[in-house]
Design a protein around this motif. Structure first.
Motif, PDB file in Angstrom:
ATOM      1  N   TYR A 163     -64.289 -18.233  -9.779  1.00 28.07           N
ATOM      2  CA  TYR A 163     -63.520 -17.423  -8.831  1.00 28.07           C
ATOM      3  C   TYR A 163     -63.867 -15.950  -9.018  1.00 28.07           C
ATOM      4  O   TYR A 163     -63.922 -15.460 -10.146  1.00 28.07           O
ATOM      5  CB  TYR A 163     -62.019 -17.651  -9.077  1.00 28.07           C
ATOM      6  CG  TYR A 163     -61.121 -16.751  -8.267  1.00 28.07           C
ATOM      7  CD1 TYR A 163     -60.871 -17.026  -6.927  1.00 28.07           C
ATOM      8  CD2 TYR A 163     -60.515 -15.638  -8.839  1.00 28.07           C
ATOM      9  CE1 TYR A 163     -60.040 -16.211  -6.174  1.00 28.07           C
ATOM     10  CE2 TYR A 163     -59.684 -14.829  -8.099  1.00 28.07           C
ATOM     11  CZ  TYR A 163     -59.452 -15.111  -6.773  1.00 28.07           C
ATOM     12  OH  TYR A 163     -58.629 -14.301  -6.020  1.00 28.07           O
ATOM     13  N   GLY A 209     -55.242 -16.794  -3.616  1.00 27.41           N
ATOM     14  CA  GLY A 209     -56.575 -17.251  -4.005  1.00 27.41           C
ATOM     15  C   GLY A 209     -56.520 -18.621  -4.662  1.00 27.41           C
ATOM     16  O   GLY A 209     -57.537 -19.217  -4.950  1.00 27.41           O
ATOM     17  N   ARG A 245     -56.839 -20.668  -8.964  1.00 27.16           N
ATOM     18  CA  ARG A 245     -58.073 -19.969  -8.602  1.00 27.16           C
ATOM     19  C   ARG A 245     -59.250 -20.641  -9.289  1.00 27.16           C
ATOM     20  O   ARG A 245     -59.222 -20.854 -10.497  1.00 27.16           O
ATOM     21  CB  ARG A 245     -57.985 -18.509  -9.021  1.00 27.16           C
ATOM     22  CG  ARG A 245     -56.936 -17.736  -8.260  1.00 27.16           C
ATOM     23  CD  ARG A 245     -56.730 -16.375  -8.849  1.00 27.16           C
ATOM     24  NE  ARG A 245     -55.768 -15.612  -8.062  1.00 27.16           N
ATOM     25  CZ  ARG A 245     -55.160 -14.529  -8.509  1.00 27.16           C
ATOM     26  NH1 ARG A 245     -55.402 -14.073  -9.729  1.00 27.16           N
ATOM     27  NH2 ARG A 245     -54.308 -13.897  -7.735  1.00 27.16           N
TER      28      ARG A 245
END
Length: 158
Positions: free
Chosen positions: A25, A101, A133
């Motif tokens: 990520y 996210g 994430r």
């Protein structure tokens, strides 16, 4: 990375089969879904992003392809409202229990009305956030809609 999240536990409890996919990520990435699609090598139209919105000030969750743009007019109509807007990130995090996210339509702290873009769930398999994430899940599209207790609607801008 631990693959156990409220989202994966909710899917296991619902007896929905899924596969986990991990990627690095990138914090601050403007389009997380597109970054994830590129990182895991999946067509962006098959990687779905989960967005939290407010329809007439009430929370709702929408799931659309990562390469599409949301139509607030269509979102409002899908939930029988007059207007819709994006939810502030801090509010979305408090409501769902997930970090932005990493928001998933499964295993949110409080279930809210949820809609999937109808053209995103025509194929057998889709990929979406697994509740953390850098953690994505691949699962059957129809089972995803059912597990999220979602409706199917036209949500994307033309």
């Amino acid at each position: 990375m631990s693959k156990a999240t409220p989202a994966t536990r909710a899917l296991q409890q619902a007896k929905v089969a899924f596969e986990t996919l991990e990627y690095d990520y990138a914090p601050g990435s403007e389009r997380v879904g597109l970054q994830a699609a590129d990182a895991i090598g999946v067509d962006p139209s098959k990687v779905l992003k989960t967005l939290m919105v407010e329809v007439d000030t009430k929370p709702a969750c929408v799931v659309i392809p990562s390469d599409e743009t949301l139509s607030m007019k269509k979102v409002a109509a899908a939930f029988g409202g007059k207007s819709a807007q994006m939810m502030q990130p801090a509010k979305a995090e408090r409501l769902t229990g997930f970090h932005t996210g990493g928001i998933s339509p499964f295993g949110q702290k409080k279930h809210v009305p949820t809609a999937f873009e109808e053209k995103a769930i025509t194929d057998d398999l889709v990929v979406m956030n697994g509740g953390k994430r850098g953690l994505m899940i691949r699962l059957n599209a129809a089972q995803a809609v059912q597990a999220a207790r979602a409706i199917r609607a036209s949500l994307c801008a033309d």
